[in-house]
Structures are given as structure tokens and as C-alpha cells.
Design a protein around this motif. Sequence first.
Motif, PDB file in Angstrom:
ATOM      1  N   SER A  18       0.805  -1.218   0.000  1.00  0.00           N
ATOM      2  CA  SER A  18       0.000   0.000   0.000  1.00  0.00           C
ATOM      3  C   SER A  18       0.839   1.269   0.000  1.00  0.00           C
ATOM      4  O   SER A  18       0.295   2.364  -0.057  1.00  0.00           O
ATOM      5  CB  SER A  18      -0.918   0.012   1.230  1.00  0.00           C
ATOM      6  OG  SER A  18      -0.139   0.066   2.412  1.00  0.00           O
ATOM      7  N   THR A  19       2.144   1.128   0.065  1.00  0.00           N
ATOM      8  CA  THR A  19       2.993   2.311   0.094  1.00  0.00           C
ATOM      9  C   THR A  19       2.958   3.018  -1.249  1.00  0.00           C
ATOM     10  O   THR A  19       3.204   2.415  -2.296  1.00  0.00           O
ATOM     11  CB  THR A  19       4.451   1.916   0.430  1.00  0.00           C
ATOM     12  OG1 THR A  19       4.424   1.211   1.660  1.00  0.00           O
ATOM     13  CG2 THR A  19       5.321   3.153   0.550  1.00  0.00           C
ATOM     14  N   GLY A  20       2.680   4.298  -1.209  1.00  0.00           N
ATOM     15  CA  GLY A  20       2.532   5.050  -2.449  1.00  0.00           C
ATOM     16  C   GLY A  20       3.825   5.526  -3.050  1.00  0.00           C
ATOM     17  O   GLY A  20       3.899   5.817  -4.236  1.00  0.00           O
ATOM     18  N   ALA A  21       4.886   5.632  -2.247  1.00  0.00           N
ATOM     19  CA  ALA A  21       6.142   6.159  -2.763  1.00  0.00           C
ATOM     20  C   ALA A  21       7.297   5.347  -2.210  1.00  0.00           C
ATOM     21  O   ALA A  21       7.279   4.897  -1.085  1.00  0.00           O
ATOM     22  CB  ALA A  21       6.310   7.636  -2.366  1.00  0.00           C
ATOM     23  N   ILE A  22       8.295   5.130  -2.993  1.00  0.00           N
ATOM     24  CA  ILE A  22       9.492   4.421  -2.586  1.00  0.00           C
ATOM     25  C   ILE A  22      10.644   5.411  -2.554  1.00  0.00           C
ATOM     26  O   ILE A  22      10.937   6.081  -3.542  1.00  0.00           O
ATOM     27  CB  ILE A  22       9.819   3.264  -3.547  1.00  0.00           C
ATOM     28  CG1 ILE A  22       8.682   2.242  -3.526  1.00  0.00           C
ATOM     29  CG2 ILE A  22      11.136   2.623  -3.182  1.00  0.00           C
ATOM     30  CD1 ILE A  22       8.898   1.098  -4.487  1.00  0.00           C
ATOM     31  N   TYR A  23      11.282   5.499  -1.380  1.00  0.00           N
ATOM     32  CA  TYR A  23      12.380   6.433  -1.213  1.00  0.00           C
ATOM     33  C   TYR A  23      13.683   5.690  -1.482  1.00  0.00           C
ATOM     34  O   TYR A  23      14.131   4.879  -0.675  1.00  0.00           O
ATOM     35  CB  TYR A  23      12.368   7.029   0.197  1.00  0.00           C
ATOM     36  CG  TYR A  23      11.209   7.961   0.403  1.00  0.00           C
ATOM     37  CD1 TYR A  23      11.358   9.334   0.258  1.00  0.00           C
ATOM     38  CD2 TYR A  23       9.935   7.452   0.709  1.00  0.00           C
ATOM     39  CE1 TYR A  23      10.285  10.193   0.425  1.00  0.00           C
ATOM     40  CE2 TYR A  23       8.856   8.311   0.870  1.00  0.00           C
ATOM     41  CZ  TYR A  23       9.043   9.680   0.728  1.00  0.00           C
ATOM     42  OH  TYR A  23       7.976  10.530   0.895  1.00  0.00           O
ATOM     43  N   ALA A  24      14.269   5.897  -2.637  1.00  0.00           N
ATOM     44  CA  ALA A  24      15.465   5.176  -3.028  1.00  0.00           C
ATOM     45  C   ALA A  24      16.475   6.134  -3.630  1.00  0.00           C
ATOM     46  O   ALA A  24      16.124   7.195  -4.146  1.00  0.00           O
ATOM     47  CB  ALA A  24      15.122   4.087  -4.032  1.00  0.00           C
ATOM     48  N   GLN A  25      17.737   5.750  -3.572  1.00  0.00           N
ATOM     49  CA  GLN A  25      18.776   6.544  -4.193  1.00  0.00           C
ATOM     50  C   GLN A  25      19.477   5.693  -5.232  1.00  0.00           C
ATOM     51  O   GLN A  25      19.451   4.467  -5.178  1.00  0.00           O
ATOM     52  CB  GLN A  25      19.769   7.080  -3.151  1.00  0.00           C
ATOM     53  CG  GLN A  25      20.648   6.031  -2.524  1.00  0.00           C
ATOM     54  CD  GLN A  25      19.975   5.316  -1.387  1.00  0.00           C
ATOM     55  OE1 GLN A  25      18.807   5.547  -1.105  1.00  0.00           O
ATOM     56  NE2 GLN A  25      20.701   4.425  -0.743  1.00  0.00           N
ATOM     57  N   ASP A  26      20.122   6.358  -6.202  1.00  0.00           N
ATOM     58  CA  ASP A  26      20.740   5.643  -7.309  1.00  0.00           C
ATOM     59  C   ASP A  26      21.995   4.899  -6.894  1.00  0.00           C
ATOM     60  O   ASP A  26      22.315   3.847  -7.445  1.00  0.00           O
ATOM     61  CB  ASP A  26      21.082   6.623  -8.443  1.00  0.00           C
ATOM     62  CG  ASP A  26      19.828   7.233  -9.068  1.00  0.00           C
ATOM     63  OD1 ASP A  26      18.788   6.547  -9.042  1.00  0.00           O
ATOM     64  OD2 ASP A  26      19.900   8.372  -9.546  1.00  0.00           O
ATOM     65  N   LYS A  27      22.737   5.455  -5.918  1.00  0.00           N
ATOM     66  CA  LYS A  27      24.004   4.855  -5.517  1.00  0.00           C
ATOM     67  C   LYS A  27      23.929   4.390  -4.060  1.00  0.00           C
ATOM     68  O   LYS A  27      23.322   5.046  -3.223  1.00  0.00           O
ATOM     69  CB  LYS A  27      25.142   5.861  -5.676  1.00  0.00           C
ATOM     70  CG  LYS A  27      25.388   6.283  -7.115  1.00  0.00           C
ATOM     71  CD  LYS A  27      26.563   7.253  -7.204  1.00  0.00           C
ATOM     72  CE  LYS A  27      26.821   7.667  -8.653  1.00  0.00           C
ATOM     73  NZ  LYS A  27      27.965   8.603  -8.744  1.00  0.00           N
ATOM     74  N   PRO A  28      24.560   3.271  -3.760  1.00  0.00           N
ATOM     75  CA  PRO A  28      24.567   2.800  -2.367  1.00  0.00           C
ATOM     76  C   PRO A  28      25.390   3.729  -1.477  1.00  0.00           C
ATOM     77  O   PRO A  28      26.382   4.313  -1.911  1.00  0.00           O
ATOM     78  CB  PRO A  28      25.201   1.410  -2.459  1.00  0.00           C
ATOM     79  CG  PRO A  28      25.996   1.435  -3.722  1.00  0.00           C
ATOM     80  CD  PRO A  28      25.255   2.339  -4.666  1.00  0.00           C
TER      81      PRO A  28
END
Length: 387
Positions: free
Chosen positions: A15-25
Amino acid sequence: MFSKITLIIGLMLLSTGAIYAQDKPELEIGGALRFNYNLSSWKDGQKKRGGDFGYDVFRVNAKAKYKGIKLNAEYRLYSEGFGGGMLKQGWVAYDFDPKNEIQVGLTQVPFGITTYNSHNWFFSMNYYIGLEDDHDMGIKFTHTDKKWNYALAFFKNAEEQRFGSNSDVSDARYSYDVASIDIDGDGILDFRNKEVNQVNGQLNYVIGNDSISHTIGGSGQFGGLYNLDTEEMGSHYAAALHYQLKYKRFGVKAQVTKYKKTTKGPAGESKQVVAMTAYGAPYLTAAAGQTYTLGVQYTLPVNWGPVSSLQFYNDYGYLEKVNSDFADSIMNVTGVLVTAGNVYTYFDAAAGKNQPWLGPQWTNGLADGATDANWEVRFNMNIGYYF
């Protein structure tokens, strides 16, 4: 219960509407090296030589983040006499959004004032009965907002290092947990219990602003105590009301806690005490009681070469045992934390009665204690370089 929790987590993820991710670890490595000096009133040999100064701990911290998944781990290396190497915490997490997070692994139990219900190096009375800065194996959901903060958690067990059918809890651990002890020195362990299937809830409400704030909260936990000898399940619970004040450089922490541990041990084994362990050495504690803790602190900025601040504090703790035949336990720590760059030094004058770390009553101090126990004092200086 575990399957229901897993289902709830899965639905929350979907149900999460947005995923908080970055391109680089991202990876961050840190740690600390600490040394400790202490002089104790009840140790005659130590007094004659003017105290002892030695190695405390070397620790390594690792934090990582990639595509919305985070890692937080801390491994500590104490001397062999204090348990040797141990994982203090280690968990992976997912942020649904900036306010909501779920953690899985060895994570801090959401009970009482967190992260710490104290200001000094010794923590408060609650720590020594497993109710401050405790870390267990499970899953935790946290919500953090300006006004309302809450956490819900399920812990399968405490730190498990032995996976046998009848394995006792290892003494090599950072936080205190119910365990086993060889009480009569015959080489056979007694009071053999383990914490299992524990649920926790914590709720805090914040009133105020950046200048002054009040945090009012409550916590509760309930779980099982599995006895390795009888293979029967007992139970334990704890509840607390807590309050924090932050006013400019001044702070207050206050907490009232009630707990009870009901064991199903063999016939003839006392139900009035349980064994608890950490740092390589178990002791007994009262199976039921109330604790009262109060801590105050004041931070004074200074400009003395590398020294940038002095934090003065006093932390008081009282354990009132339900069994009227037991002597209550008391501790009070007065001190100052000196900050100089990356070096943090605690100067503590810690006094106690029937407190294992602050007197000669190790095995029974927090259990039946001694009615004629004297006040004992330990002057302690802990120096740590944090990187």
C-alpha cells in the motif's frame, strides 16, 4: 501471531505510495575506542593501589542504505572477563515515508524513555533488570511525527546464539535478558528460563516547541518465559509511564515502571527470583517490583581549547521489590560529561545499595539483597574516542 504480523507487513508494503530510493549505495563506517578507570569503596586491594585503569571496549558501527533499504549494525569487543565479542544491535529497515519505518533483526525494544532513560555512563536502575536499552530479535514498526510518536513490535526472543533444543541463554550479551545461573556451584545451571514471543507498544505525545518541550508517554510489554527444565511456559509483563522535559540547556527524565515475571520452573525452585545476564556474568533479580527513576541535566557550553561543553547530571533510581522480605535496591549517579572534539569523557560518582555493580552484593543484590547493606561508592572515569 507471527504469520498475522507478516501479513500486515506485506499489506503495508503493497500500500505504500512512494518508494524512497537513491541511485548509488551509501555506506558509513564508524566506531569507538574506550578506556575505563574506577576506584571502588568495597574493594580493599583496589583502594590500596589507587584504583585500576584499563581497556573497556572497541566497537565498530556500520550504516548502509540502497534503494530504500537500510542497515544499522554495531559490534562490540569487550575483554574476555566482560563477555568478549557481542553484537549490540543489527537490523535492516525500510522507510515507507519520512515518518514510518519498519526494522527487522536485533533492534532496540520500544519500552520506556528511549534511546536512554539516563544521562550517565552506568544508565539507570531499569537497565539492570532488562528494561532500558534492551535489544531483542524481532520486528518493529515506528511512527515519528512532531506531536505523536509510537512503536509496535514483536520479538521472537532475545539475542539467540545457541540454536539447540535445550540451549541456555549465552552470557555474552550487551543488554540484560532472562537467562540461567549456576547458583550452588555444582556445575549444573539453575533458573533456566528464556524470553519468547514478546509484544511491545510505546506511545509518546510531544507538547511545545524548539525552546521548551514536554514529552508524555506510556509503554507496555508482554511475553512468555519458557523453562528449559519443565518445558512449560511462564509469562512476564512490564508497564511504564514516562516524562521528559527539554528547556534550553536543561533536561529532565522521569519514569515509573512496574514489572512481574512468572516462571514455571521445577518443584523446589524459587519463583521469587529469576536469573538475568549480560557482560559474561549472570545474577539474580526479584521476580516482581516497581522502579522509580529521575534524572536531571544541564549543558554548559565552554571554550577551553578542545573542550566545547560540560553536561552536568544526576540520575537516581529505586527498585521496590514486591516481596516484603527482600531489601530494596538504590543507586544514584552524579557526574559530568566532558566533550572535546571526538573525545567524550564521563566522570561519575556512583553510589548504591544492593546494586550488583555498585557494591559487594553481586549475585543477590537485586534479588533478596541485604537488609544491613551499606552505601558503597564507585568513582568512575570513562574516556572514549568516537569516529
